[in-house]
Write a protein that holds these residues in place. Structure first.
Motif, PDB file in Angstrom:
ATOM      1  N   SER A  12      -1.678   2.419   7.623  1.00 32.36           N
ATOM      2  CA  SER A  12      -0.291   1.941   7.552  1.00 32.36           C
ATOM      3  C   SER A  12      -0.217   0.422   7.667  1.00 32.36           C
ATOM      4  O   SER A  12       0.664  -0.214   7.061  1.00 32.36           O
ATOM      5  CB  SER A  12       0.552   2.593   8.661  1.00 32.36           C
ATOM      6  OG  SER A  12       0.082   2.217   9.943  1.00 32.36           O
TER       7      SER A  12
ATOM      8  N   ASN B 198      -1.003  -1.123   4.245  1.00 30.62           N
ATOM      9  CA  ASN B 198       0.152  -1.004   3.342  1.00 30.62           C
ATOM     10  C   ASN B 198       1.212  -2.048   3.671  1.00 30.62           C
ATOM     11  O   ASN B 198       1.816  -2.650   2.770  1.00 30.62           O
ATOM     12  CB  ASN B 198       0.742   0.402   3.443  1.00 30.62           C
ATOM     13  CG  ASN B 198      -0.161   1.463   2.851  1.00 30.62           C
ATOM     14  OD1 ASN B 198      -0.935   1.182   1.932  1.00 30.62           O
ATOM     15  ND2 ASN B 198      -0.088   2.678   3.362  1.00 30.62           N
ATOM     16  N   THR B 199       1.423  -2.300   4.956  1.00 31.03           N
ATOM     17  CA  THR B 199       2.400  -3.319   5.350  1.00 31.03           C
ATOM     18  C   THR B 199       1.939  -4.706   4.931  1.00 31.03           C
ATOM     19  O   THR B 199       2.740  -5.527   4.438  1.00 31.03           O
ATOM     20  CB  THR B 199       2.627  -3.283   6.874  1.00 31.03           C
ATOM     21  OG1 THR B 199       3.156  -2.013   7.242  1.00 31.03           O
ATOM     22  CG2 THR B 199       3.582  -4.387   7.317  1.00 31.03           C
TER      23      THR B 199
ATOM     24  N   ILE C 101       0.074  -5.465   2.431  1.00 29.63           N
ATOM     25  CA  ILE C 101       0.260  -5.568   0.972  1.00 29.63           C
ATOM     26  C   ILE C 101       1.702  -5.942   0.665  1.00 29.63           C
ATOM     27  O   ILE C 101       1.980  -6.827  -0.159  1.00 29.63           O
ATOM     28  CB  ILE C 101      -0.121  -4.242   0.286  1.00 29.63           C
ATOM     29  CG1 ILE C 101      -1.623  -3.986   0.403  1.00 29.63           C
ATOM     30  CG2 ILE C 101       0.291  -4.272  -1.195  1.00 29.63           C
ATOM     31  CD1 ILE C 101      -2.042  -2.609  -0.066  1.00 29.63           C
ATOM     32  N   GLN C 102       2.630  -5.285   1.328  1.00 24.47           N
ATOM     33  CA  GLN C 102       4.053  -5.579   1.112  1.00 24.47           C
ATOM     34  C   GLN C 102       4.389  -7.014   1.502  1.00 24.47           C
ATOM     35  O   GLN C 102       5.257  -7.643   0.903  1.00 24.47           O
ATOM     36  CB  GLN C 102       4.907  -4.592   1.920  1.00 24.47           C
ATOM     37  CG  GLN C 102       4.816  -3.154   1.444  1.00 24.47           C
ATOM     38  CD  GLN C 102       5.519  -2.187   2.386  1.00 24.47           C
ATOM     39  OE1 GLN C 102       6.065  -2.578   3.416  1.00 24.47           O
ATOM     40  NE2 GLN C 102       5.504  -0.910   2.034  1.00 24.47           N
ATOM     41  N   GLN C 103       3.680  -7.522   2.487  1.00 28.62           N
ATOM     42  CA  GLN C 103       3.911  -8.899   2.941  1.00 28.62           C
ATOM     43  C   GLN C 103       3.238  -9.933   2.044  1.00 28.62           C
ATOM     44  O   GLN C 103       3.398 -11.135   2.252  1.00 28.62           O
ATOM     45  CB  GLN C 103       3.399  -9.061   4.376  1.00 28.62           C
ATOM     46  CG  GLN C 103       4.178  -8.262   5.393  1.00 28.62           C
ATOM     47  CD  GLN C 103       3.550  -8.326   6.777  1.00 28.62           C
ATOM     48  OE1 GLN C 103       2.410  -8.779   6.950  1.00 28.62           O
ATOM     49  NE2 GLN C 103       4.284  -7.880   7.774  1.00 28.62           N
ATOM     50  N   ARG C 104       2.494  -9.493   1.063  1.00 28.88           N
ATOM     51  CA  ARG C 104       1.798 -10.356   0.107  1.00 28.88           C
ATOM     52  C   ARG C 104       0.859 -11.337   0.816  1.00 28.88           C
ATOM     53  O   ARG C 104       0.869 -12.550   0.571  1.00 28.88           O
ATOM     54  CB  ARG C 104       2.794 -11.127  -0.768  1.00 28.88           C
ATOM     55  CG  ARG C 104       3.702 -10.246  -1.613  1.00 28.88           C
ATOM     56  CD  ARG C 104       2.910  -9.347  -2.554  1.00 28.88           C
ATOM     57  NE  ARG C 104       2.139 -10.139  -3.518  1.00 28.88           N
ATOM     58  CZ  ARG C 104       1.063  -9.689  -4.152  1.00 28.88           C
ATOM     59  NH1 ARG C 104       0.591  -8.483  -3.901  1.00 28.88           N
ATOM     60  NH2 ARG C 104       0.438 -10.455  -5.025  1.00 28.88           N
ATOM     61  N   GLN C 105       0.034 -10.810   1.702  1.00 29.91           N
ATOM     62  CA  GLN C 105      -1.009 -11.629   2.305  1.00 29.91           C
ATOM     63  C   GLN C 105      -1.997 -12.066   1.216  1.00 29.91           C
ATOM     64  O   GLN C 105      -2.189 -11.368   0.219  1.00 29.91           O
ATOM     65  CB  GLN C 105      -1.755 -10.821   3.366  1.00 29.91           C
ATOM     66  CG  GLN C 105      -0.891 -10.362   4.526  1.00 29.91           C
ATOM     67  CD  GLN C 105      -0.408 -11.516   5.374  1.00 29.91           C
ATOM     68  OE1 GLN C 105      -1.185 -12.386   5.751  1.00 29.91           O
ATOM     69  NE2 GLN C 105       0.886 -11.531   5.691  1.00 29.91           N
TER      70      GLN C 105
ATOM     71  N   PRO D 250      -5.821   2.318   0.139  1.00 25.34           N
ATOM     72  CA  PRO D 250      -4.922   1.160   0.268  1.00 25.34           C
ATOM     73  C   PRO D 250      -5.626  -0.172   0.030  1.00 25.34           C
ATOM     74  O   PRO D 250      -5.006  -1.111  -0.499  1.00 25.34           O
ATOM     75  CB  PRO D 250      -4.402   1.265   1.707  1.00 25.34           C
ATOM     76  CG  PRO D 250      -5.394   2.111   2.423  1.00 25.34           C
ATOM     77  CD  PRO D 250      -5.898   3.078   1.409  1.00 25.34           C
TER      78      PRO D 250
ATOM     79  N   ASN E   9      -5.791  -0.720  -3.623  1.00 27.66           N
ATOM     80  CA  ASN E   9      -4.457  -1.109  -4.068  1.00 27.66           C
ATOM     81  C   ASN E   9      -4.206  -2.583  -3.793  1.00 27.66           C
ATOM     82  O   ASN E   9      -3.638  -3.302  -4.624  1.00 27.66           O
ATOM     83  CB  ASN E   9      -3.410  -0.247  -3.368  1.00 27.66           C
ATOM     84  CG  ASN E   9      -2.005  -0.492  -3.889  1.00 27.66           C
ATOM     85  OD1 ASN E   9      -1.809  -0.806  -5.060  1.00 27.66           O
ATOM     86  ND2 ASN E   9      -1.023  -0.347  -3.011  1.00 27.66           N
ATOM     87  N   ALA E  10      -4.673  -3.059  -2.639  1.00 27.36           N
ATOM     88  CA  ALA E  10      -4.524  -4.478  -2.308  1.00 27.36           C
ATOM     89  C   ALA E  10      -5.260  -5.343  -3.308  1.00 27.36           C
ATOM     90  O   ALA E  10      -4.731  -6.358  -3.787  1.00 27.36           O
ATOM     91  CB  ALA E  10      -5.043  -4.736  -0.892  1.00 27.36           C
TER      92      ALA E  10
ATOM     93  N   GLN F 173      -3.689  -5.907  -6.588  1.00 26.84           N
ATOM     94  CA  GLN F 173      -2.595  -6.891  -6.526  1.00 26.84           C
ATOM     95  C   GLN F 173      -3.114  -8.279  -6.168  1.00 26.84           C
ATOM     96  O   GLN F 173      -2.352  -9.146  -5.766  1.00 26.84           O
ATOM     97  CB  GLN F 173      -1.551  -6.409  -5.522  1.00 26.84           C
ATOM     98  CG  GLN F 173      -0.929  -5.078  -5.908  1.00 26.84           C
ATOM     99  CD  GLN F 173       0.175  -4.637  -4.968  1.00 26.84           C
ATOM    100  OE1 GLN F 173       1.097  -5.393  -4.677  1.00 26.84           O
ATOM    101  NE2 GLN F 173       0.099  -3.411  -4.491  1.00 26.84           N
TER     102      GLN F 173
END
Length: 366
Positions: free
Chosen positions: A111, A114-115, A117-121, A137, A140-141, A144
């Motif tokens: 989790s 996933n967070t 990734i959403q924060q665009r680190q 995950p 997936n990172a 991106q």
């Protein structure tokens, strides 16, 4: 005293005396996320590294966001590693942070990935609790164009671009057996107190320990049990107690985890086993100092965890800046630690472990 770490290529030579390990995350420079994505396509891991083009002359980018994801947030060893990496990020004008679970279960990190990734680190640095549970995950990172660097405990090879290894896994494992064998006169029953059953680094070290024990020199030694304390202090304490009760002829415990060795030493130090059962393994000087000075522990080993985090940060920055892709043979400079060369499967080795005992432990503060 700062221990030197100068082994850079391929595998490490065995350390006969005190040598410190240094880790540093590589800094990012040169490209934007979009342009880098166009260069690498949608590949992941080292396959993507093979298609990308490195620019060793690229400058480290400023303003990078690096996230450290340890096995568990309250692990004192990993706190030292991550804090050093966060400090290193400031050196090249970027920021770092530490996030993570309070337990070291196989899926507890998912989790958080996933967070992030959403924060665009720009980069995720992870000490994996399980080599495969975090793969989906992390892939997936990377799709991106978030760079992934494993440190301390590896993921599966196609789930990250780099693995910052504290030392040669073989040297760590074999040296642990050699050390305790010398203390025991190459005789007696021993046990291993590990972290979690799925920890990549622990399992690799243990396999080399078992292989080392097959040699004729250890024919009078016997490994009776591998126990797991899950990098939890109280459970590791209880596992130590259980080992000593279950195996009354036990002569030594190897604990290749900083949580485990401290818990084992704490139990032995206040029991009738003090002076009778050898405790050895991997620990930090600050947590083990009292047990060395009171005679519970004669010696133990470790690399410099501050250097581990430092190297990790510079390695991640180098990836994010386009200086390297993670391909074998590429080189990058990790600040004050100097130049490193990427080995097979994206592995970067910090150096051979240091040995700490009553003579030198007060020279170190970490």
């Amino acid at each position: 005293m700062h221990l030197p770490s100068r082994t850079r290529r391929g595998s490490l030579a065995a350390a006969s005396t005190v040598c410190a390990l240094s880790l540093a995350l590589a800094g990012c420079a040169g490209t934007t996320k979009d342009s880098a994505r166009n260069d690498t396509g949608n590949g992941t891991g080292n396959a993507a590294a093979g298609r990308a083009t490195a620019d060793p002359d690229a400058e480290l980018r400023k303003g990078l966001k690096l996230a450290f994801l340890p096995k568990q947030i309250n692990n004192p060893y990993e706190k030292i590693v991550d804090d050093a990496g966060i400090a290193a990020a400031k050196e090249f004008g970027s920021t770092g942070k530490e996030v993570g679970p309070s337990d070291a279960s196989a899926s507890s990190q998912v989790s958080y990935i996933n967070t992030l990734i959403q924060q665009r680190q720009d980069a995720i640095l992870i000490a994996a609790n399980d080599p495969n549970a975090v793969c989906t995950p992390l892939k997936n990172a990377m799709k991106q164009d978030i760079k992934v660097v494993a440190y301390d405990s590896d993921t599966a090879k196609d789930c990250r671009q780099l693995f910052i290894n504290q030392a040669s896994s073989e040297e760590i494992g074999r040296s642990q057996v050699r050390s305790i064998a010398e203390q025991l006169g190459h005789q007696g029953e021993i046990a291993i107190l590990s972290a979690t059953q799925n920890a990549t680094n622990q399992n690799a070290w243990i396999e080399f320990m078992k292989d080392e024990l097959k040699k004729p020199a250890y024919q009078h030694m016997k490994l009776v049990k591998v126990a797991y304390g899950d990098d939890d202090d109280q459970k590791s304490f209880q596992e130590t107690q259980g080992l000593l009760k279950a195996y009354p002829n036990l002569k030594g415990i190897i604990s290749p985890t900083t949580v485990g060795i401290a818990a084992a030493a704490r139990y032995v130090s206040s029991s009738s086993y003090k002076g009778k059962v050898v405790v050895n393994g991997l620990g930090t000087p600050n947590q083990m100092r009292r047990y060395v000075k009171d005679g519970t522990v004669e010696q133990f080993a470790l690399w410099n965890p501050k250097d581990l985090g430092y190297l990790g940060a510079y390695a991640a920055a180098a990836l994010a800046s386009g200086q390297i892709t993670g391909a074998e043979g590429e080189t990058f400079t990790a600040g004050k630690l100097g130049q490193y060369t990427i080995g097979k499967d994206g592995e970067v080795i910090l150096g051979p472990p240091a040995v700490f005992d009553k003579k030198n432990i007060d020279e170190f503060d970490f």
